[in-house]
Motif scaffolding. Structure first.
Motif, PDB file in Angstrom:
ATOM      1  N   ARG A 150       0.804  -1.214   0.000  1.00  0.00           N
ATOM      2  CA  ARG A 150       0.000   0.000   0.000  1.00  0.00           C
ATOM      3  C   ARG A 150       0.841   1.270   0.000  1.00  0.00           C
ATOM      4  NH1 ARG A 150      -4.825  -1.855   4.178  1.00  0.00           N
ATOM      5  NH2 ARG A 150      -5.489  -3.638   2.917  1.00  0.00           N
ATOM      6  N   GLY A 151       2.127   1.162   0.346  1.00  0.00           N
ATOM      7  CA  GLY A 151       2.966   2.350   0.334  1.00  0.00           C
ATOM      8  C   GLY A 151       3.573   2.640  -1.018  1.00  0.00           C
ATOM      9  N   ILE A 152       3.294   1.821  -2.026  1.00  0.00           N
ATOM     10  CA  ILE A 152       3.888   1.998  -3.353  1.00  0.00           C
ATOM     11  C   ILE A 152       3.066   3.015  -4.137  1.00  0.00           C
ATOM     12  CG2 ILE A 152       4.465   0.843  -5.504  1.00  0.00           C
ATOM     13  CD1 ILE A 152       4.859  -1.703  -3.920  1.00  0.00           C
ATOM     14  N   ALA A 153       3.743   4.017  -4.665  1.00  0.00           N
ATOM     15  CA  ALA A 153       3.066   5.097  -5.386  1.00  0.00           C
ATOM     16  C   ALA A 153       2.882   4.704  -6.839  1.00  0.00           C
ATOM     17  CB  ALA A 153       3.875   6.384  -5.273  1.00  0.00           C
ATOM     18  N   ILE A 154       1.770   4.046  -7.145  1.00  0.00           N
ATOM     19  CA  ILE A 154       1.449   3.685  -8.520  1.00  0.00           C
ATOM     20  C   ILE A 154       0.173   4.405  -8.925  1.00  0.00           C
ATOM     21  CG2 ILE A 154       2.588   1.443  -8.393  1.00  0.00           C
ATOM     22  CD1 ILE A 154      -0.123   0.159  -7.932  1.00  0.00           C
ATOM     23  N   PRO A 155      -0.035   4.620 -10.226  1.00  0.00           N
ATOM     24  CA  PRO A 155      -1.235   5.341 -10.678  1.00  0.00           C
ATOM     25  C   PRO A 155      -2.522   4.645 -10.250  1.00  0.00           C
ATOM     26  CG  PRO A 155       0.350   5.096 -12.459  1.00  0.00           C
ATOM     27  CD  PRO A 155       0.834   4.236 -11.338  1.00  0.00           C
ATOM     28  N   LYS A 156      -3.508   5.414  -9.856  1.00  0.00           N
ATOM     29  CA  LYS A 156      -4.816   4.873  -9.491  1.00  0.00           C
ATOM     30  C   LYS A 156      -5.689   4.904 -10.745  1.00  0.00           C
ATOM     31  CE  LYS A 156      -4.558   6.272  -4.645  1.00  0.00           C
ATOM     32  NZ  LYS A 156      -4.373   4.878  -4.186  1.00  0.00           N
ATOM     33  N   LEU A 157      -5.875   3.760 -11.324  1.00  0.00           N
ATOM     34  CA  LEU A 157      -6.620   3.618 -12.578  1.00  0.00           C
ATOM     35  C   LEU A 157      -7.829   2.743 -12.304  1.00  0.00           C
ATOM     36  CD1 LEU A 157      -3.477   2.890 -14.772  1.00  0.00           C
ATOM     37  CD2 LEU A 157      -4.623   5.098 -14.485  1.00  0.00           C
TER      38      LEU A 157
ATOM     39  N   ALA B 143       6.388  -0.256 -32.367  1.00  0.00           N
ATOM     40  CA  ALA B 143       6.785   0.955 -31.638  1.00  0.00           C
ATOM     41  C   ALA B 143       5.700   1.481 -30.700  1.00  0.00           C
ATOM     42  CB  ALA B 143       7.197   2.037 -32.638  1.00  0.00           C
ATOM     43  N   SER B 144       4.464   1.584 -31.176  1.00  0.00           N
ATOM     44  CA  SER B 144       3.410   2.185 -30.353  1.00  0.00           C
ATOM     45  C   SER B 144       3.092   1.329 -29.133  1.00  0.00           C
ATOM     46  CB  SER B 144       2.147   2.413 -31.195  1.00  0.00           C
ATOM     47  OG  SER B 144       1.791   1.213 -31.875  1.00  0.00           O
ATOM     48  N   LEU B 145       3.023   0.010 -29.321  1.00  0.00           N
ATOM     49  CA  LEU B 145       2.765  -0.886 -28.189  1.00  0.00           C
ATOM     50  C   LEU B 145       3.955  -0.897 -27.239  1.00  0.00           C
ATOM     51  CD1 LEU B 145       1.093  -3.002 -26.710  1.00  0.00           C
ATOM     52  CD2 LEU B 145       2.006  -4.732 -28.277  1.00  0.00           C
ATOM     53  N   LYS B 146       5.164  -0.834 -27.773  1.00  0.00           N
ATOM     54  CA  LYS B 146       6.352  -0.828 -26.915  1.00  0.00           C
ATOM     55  C   LYS B 146       6.376   0.415 -26.024  1.00  0.00           C
ATOM     56  CE  LYS B 146      10.244  -2.463 -28.405  1.00  0.00           C
ATOM     57  NZ  LYS B 146      11.540  -2.660 -29.119  1.00  0.00           N
ATOM     58  N   GLU B 147       5.940   1.565 -26.551  1.00  0.00           N
ATOM     59  CA  GLU B 147       5.893   2.774 -25.729  1.00  0.00           C
ATOM     60  C   GLU B 147       4.906   2.620 -24.582  1.00  0.00           C
ATOM     61  OE1 GLU B 147       7.750   5.567 -25.696  1.00  0.00           O
ATOM     62  OE2 GLU B 147       8.984   4.391 -27.073  1.00  0.00           O
ATOM     63  N   MET B 148       3.774   1.980 -24.832  1.00  0.00           N
ATOM     64  CA  MET B 148       2.805   1.735 -23.765  1.00  0.00           C
ATOM     65  C   MET B 148       3.388   0.799 -22.715  1.00  0.00           C
ATOM     66  SD  MET B 148      -0.530   1.299 -26.256  1.00  0.00           S
ATOM     67  CE  MET B 148      -1.747   1.213 -24.958  1.00  0.00           C
ATOM     68  N   GLN B 149       4.098  -0.226 -23.166  1.00  0.00           N
ATOM     69  CA  GLN B 149       4.715  -1.159 -22.222  1.00  0.00           C
ATOM     70  C   GLN B 149       5.792  -0.465 -21.388  1.00  0.00           C
ATOM     71  OE1 GLN B 149       6.008  -4.224 -24.920  1.00  0.00           O
ATOM     72  NE2 GLN B 149       4.074  -5.334 -24.818  1.00  0.00           N
ATOM     73  N   ARG B 150       6.549   0.428 -22.007  1.00  0.00           N
ATOM     74  CA  ARG B 150       7.561   1.167 -21.255  1.00  0.00           C
ATOM     75  C   ARG B 150       6.929   2.053 -20.186  1.00  0.00           C
ATOM     76  NH1 ARG B 150      11.283   2.670 -26.519  1.00  0.00           N
ATOM     77  NH2 ARG B 150      12.655   0.840 -26.422  1.00  0.00           N
ATOM     78  N   LYS B 151       5.774   2.599 -20.485  1.00  0.00           N
ATOM     79  CA  LYS B 151       5.071   3.417 -19.491  1.00  0.00           C
ATOM     80  C   LYS B 151       4.614   2.556 -18.318  1.00  0.00           C
ATOM     81  CE  LYS B 151       1.363   6.864 -19.160  1.00  0.00           C
ATOM     82  NZ  LYS B 151       2.241   7.995 -18.802  1.00  0.00           N
ATOM     83  N   ILE B 152       4.083   1.369 -18.618  1.00  0.00           N
ATOM     84  CA  ILE B 152       3.688   0.438 -17.550  1.00  0.00           C
ATOM     85  C   ILE B 152       4.894   0.061 -16.698  1.00  0.00           C
ATOM     86  CG2 ILE B 152       2.785  -1.876 -17.085  1.00  0.00           C
ATOM     87  CD1 ILE B 152       1.132  -1.617 -19.656  1.00  0.00           C
ATOM     88  N   LEU B 153       6.029  -0.187 -17.361  1.00  0.00           N
ATOM     89  CA  LEU B 153       7.243  -0.572 -16.644  1.00  0.00           C
ATOM     90  C   LEU B 153       7.728   0.554 -15.736  1.00  0.00           C
ATOM     91  CD1 LEU B 153       9.652  -2.525 -16.214  1.00  0.00           C
ATOM     92  CD2 LEU B 153      10.734  -1.432 -18.187  1.00  0.00           C
ATOM     93  N   ALA B 154       7.795   1.780 -16.275  1.00  0.00           N
ATOM     94  CA  ALA B 154       8.380   2.892 -15.528  1.00  0.00           C
ATOM     95  C   ALA B 154       7.499   3.355 -14.377  1.00  0.00           C
ATOM     96  CB  ALA B 154       8.663   4.058 -16.478  1.00  0.00           C
TER      97      ALA B 154
ATOM     98  N   ILE C 282       4.633   1.686 -13.025  1.00  0.00           N
ATOM     99  CA  ILE C 282       3.964   0.679 -12.191  1.00  0.00           C
ATOM    100  C   ILE C 282       4.951  -0.396 -11.730  1.00  0.00           C
ATOM    101  CG2 ILE C 282       2.156  -1.074 -12.074  1.00  0.00           C
ATOM    102  CD1 ILE C 282       0.534   0.520 -14.070  1.00  0.00           C
ATOM    103  N   LEU C 283       5.521  -1.129 -12.686  1.00  0.00           N
ATOM    104  CA  LEU C 283       6.288  -2.328 -12.330  1.00  0.00           C
ATOM    105  C   LEU C 283       7.605  -2.001 -11.642  1.00  0.00           C
ATOM    106  CD1 LEU C 283       5.642  -4.439 -15.550  1.00  0.00           C
ATOM    107  CD2 LEU C 283       4.435  -4.534 -13.368  1.00  0.00           C
ATOM    108  N   ASP C 284       8.264  -0.924 -12.074  1.00  0.00           N
ATOM    109  CA  ASP C 284       9.534  -0.562 -11.438  1.00  0.00           C
ATOM    110  C   ASP C 284       9.356  -0.124  -9.986  1.00  0.00           C
ATOM    111  OD1 ASP C 284      11.151  -1.218 -13.507  1.00  0.00           O
ATOM    112  OD2 ASP C 284      11.453   0.814 -14.260  1.00  0.00           O
TER     113      ASP C 284
ATOM    114  N   THR D 259      -3.295  -7.988  -7.615  1.00  0.00           N
ATOM    115  CA  THR D 259      -2.636  -7.851  -6.322  1.00  0.00           C
ATOM    116  C   THR D 259      -2.216  -6.410  -6.072  1.00  0.00           C
ATOM    117  OG1 THR D 259      -1.826 -10.120  -6.468  1.00  0.00           O
ATOM    118  CG2 THR D 259      -0.713  -8.678  -4.909  1.00  0.00           C
ATOM    119  N   LEU D 260      -1.889  -5.688  -7.131  1.00  0.00           N
ATOM    120  CA  LEU D 260      -1.520  -4.278  -6.985  1.00  0.00           C
ATOM    121  C   LEU D 260      -2.731  -3.386  -6.736  1.00  0.00           C
ATOM    122  CD1 LEU D 260       1.183  -3.952  -9.786  1.00  0.00           C
ATOM    123  CD2 LEU D 260       1.532  -4.149  -7.320  1.00  0.00           C
TER     124      LEU D 260
END
Length: 445
Positions: A105-112, A170-181, A183-185, A238-239
C-alpha cells in the motif's frame, strides 16, 4: 450465484480440465488458466480429483463431482457474473480501486479505476486501448503484415529449440515502457533475484557464491513463456487494480504466437517440441517486451521465497538471475545435493515452472565454478580462456587493424569490443584496465 450461472461456471471449469492431461500439474494449470478471483485451494482440489478419478473421466461425471465438491461450492456461493472472457465476482463491477495487500500500500502507482482512466493515462481512446490489449487474441489470427502488433524472429541456439523473440511494434512498446516505468519498477522484486533489477547484475549474483566449497546450479525451461496470462492478471489484481483494468494491462503485456510463426522456425520438424509450442500459442510473456523481465521476476516471487527457505534449511545461499537458479554452501549442501535437486524440481513444478535437467551442474572447489558466466572459486573473475581470447583479438587489432578481427561482420565493431571490455572491467577491474590499455592503442579509421 443463480443456479444457471453456477452450472455454466462448473461446466467451463470441467471443460478446461477435460482437454488437458490428467496429472496434478496439468489440473492445476487448467484450474488457473482463467483470470478469475476464485477462492479455491487449487492444489487440494487437484488432489481430490486425482483421488476420485484414477484416469481422466468423461465430462459429465467430472462436472457432477465439481458440483458436489465442498470447496467448489464455497467458491461459487458468492454472487458471480459472466463476462465474455471469464468469470468475475459481482463486487468487481464497481469502478473503484480494490485495496492491495498491506505490504504494497505504500507503493506510489497510478490509481486507474476504469477503462476510460487507463485509456486517458496512455493518451489514447478506449477503442484503441482495447485494440492494443487484444484480449480476444486477434493478433494471433491476423495474417502477416501491419495489423500484427508484434514482429517475430527465431534465434538459433547450440542445443535445443531456437529461441523466439517476440518484439512489440513501436506504439505498443511505448505503452509497455510506461507500464514498466510507472507501475512495475515501483514494486520490489525478491532479494534473491538479481536479473533485471536496478543495482544488481551478474556480478552481484555471482558475488554471493564466491569462495564456497560447493555450488549447485539449475536452469528453468522457457522462463518467459512459462508465465501465463492468468498469473500476470493476478499480479495486477494484487496491486489493487479492478478486474477490467487488470485484464487490459494483462493484454498489453502478454501475447500469443501465430501458428504460421511456428512453421518458420529453423530446423522445423513435424510433431516435435509439442510442449514448447503449447507455451507459445497460449497467452504468455513475450521475450522482447520491456515489461516481461519485471513481470517474470514478480511472478517468481513465491518460487524465490520457497527456494530461499530450502537453501537456509541446508545452510546454503540462493540467488536467481532470470532463469538461472544457484545454491552454494558447504559439506551439508554437497551431501544433500541429490535430494535438493528433487525438491527444487517439485517446487518449480508447483510454481508452474520446469527445470532443464540437462543443464543442472554441481561444482566443487577443485574445478572451475562459474555462475552466470562469472568464475567464483575465489572472487568474481573472468575465465582465463575468455581473457586470453579478448587480449589476442585486441593485440591483432593493434597490429593488423580492427577489420582483420571482425570475422562476424559486426556493424559497429568498436562498440562491440567496448561492451566486452566493460563487462570484463565490471567483473575484474585489474584485468579490465589491462585490456582497455590495449584498446586505446587501436587506430580506428
Amino acid at each position: 450465484m443463480p443456479s444457471l450461472d453456477r452450472f455454466r461456471f462448473i461446466y467451463s471449469l470441467a471443460g478446461a480440465m477435460i482437454v488437458g492431461e490428467w496429472s496434478a500439474s496439468a489440473i492445476r494449470t487448467s484450474l488457473r488458466c482463467n483470470p478469475t478471483d476464485l477462492p479455491i485451494r487449487v492444489p487440494k482440489l487437484a488432489e481430490r480429483l486425482l483421488a476420485a478419478f484414477g484416469v481422466k473421466p468423461r465430462f459429465y461425471p467430472l462436472a457432477e463431482f465439481l458440483l458436489a465438491d465442498a470447496g467448489v461450492r464455497r467458491a461459487v456461493s458468492r454472487t458471480w457474473y459472466w463476462v465474455p472472457d471469464g468469470w468475475a465476482p459481482e463486487s468487481l463491477r464497481r469502478p473503484k480501486m480494490d485495496k492491495p495487500p498491506v505490504r504494497l500500500r505504500g507503493i506510489a502507482i497510478p490509481k486507474l479505476a476504469t477503462e476510460s482512466a487507463l485509456a486517458k493515462w496512455f493518451g489514447i481512446g478506449v477503442t484503441s486501448l482495447r485494440w492494443y490489449a487484444d484480449v480476444s487474441g486477434r493478433n494471433r489470427r491476423n495474417p502477416h503484415g501491419p495489423l500484427r502488433t508484434y514482429r517475430y524472429r527465431w534465434v538459433p541456439r547450440r542445443h535445443g529449440l531456437p529461441r523466439l523473440l517476440e518484439i512489440p511494434k513501436a506504439s505498443l512498446k511505448e505503452m509497455q515502457r510506461k507500464i514498466l516505468a510507472e507501475i512495475l519498477d515501483k514494486v520490489p522484486a525478491h532479494p534473491a533475484a538479481h536479473g533485471f533489477c536496478p543495482g544488481r547484475s551478474i556480478v552481484t549474483n555471482a558475488g554471493v557464491h564466491c569462495g564456497k566449497p560447493a555450488v549447485l546450479r539449475f536452469d528453468l525451461v522457457d522462463f518467459f513463456p512459462s508465465v501465463s496470462s492468468a498469473r500476470v492478471f493476478r499480479l495486477f489484481r494484487t496491486l489493487g487494480y479492478p478486474a477490467r483494468v487488470a485484464r487490459l494491462l494483462m493484454g498489453l503485456c502478454t501475447t500469443e504466437m501465430p501458428a504460421d510463426v511456428w512453421d518458420q522456425r529453423p530446423g522445423a520438424r513435424e510433431g516435435a517440441d509439442f510442449a514448447a509450442r503449447q507455451r507459445l500459442v497460449t497467452r504468455h510473456l513475450p521475450q522482447g517486451a520491456p515489461t516481461s523481465p519485471a513481470l517474470a521476476n514478480l511472478a517468481a516471487i513465491r518460487l524465490d521465497r520457497r527456494l530461499s527457505g530450502l537453501a537456509a534449511a541446508v545452510g546454503a545461499a540462493y540467488t536467481r538471475y532470470a532463469d538461472d537458479l544457484t545454491f552454494s554452501g558447504g559439506d551439508e549442501l554437497a551431501r544433500a545435493r541429490n535430494r535438493l535437486a528433487s525438491i527444487v524440481a517439485v517446487i518449480a513444478d508447483e510454481e508452474d515452472f520446469a527445470l532443464n535437467h540437462r543443464k543442472t551442474r554441481f561444482m566443487r572447489a577443485g574445478v572451475r565454478q562459474h555462475v552466470t558466466g562469472v568464475v567464483v572459486n575465489v572472487g568474481p573473475n573472468i575465465a582465463r580462456a575468455e581473457f586470453d581470447r579478448l587480449k589476442a583479438v585486441l593485440t591483432n587489432c593493434v597490429r593488423h587493424g580492427p577489420g582483420s578481427q571482425n570475422r562476424q561482420s559486426h556493424p559497429d565493431f568498436r562498440a562491440y569490443l567496448a561492451g566486452k571490455l566493460a563487462q570484463v572491467a565490471s567483473i575484474h577491474p585489474t584485468r579490465g584496465e589491462k585490456l582497455w590499455g590495449i584498446f586505446r592503442q587501436i587506430r580506428w579509421d
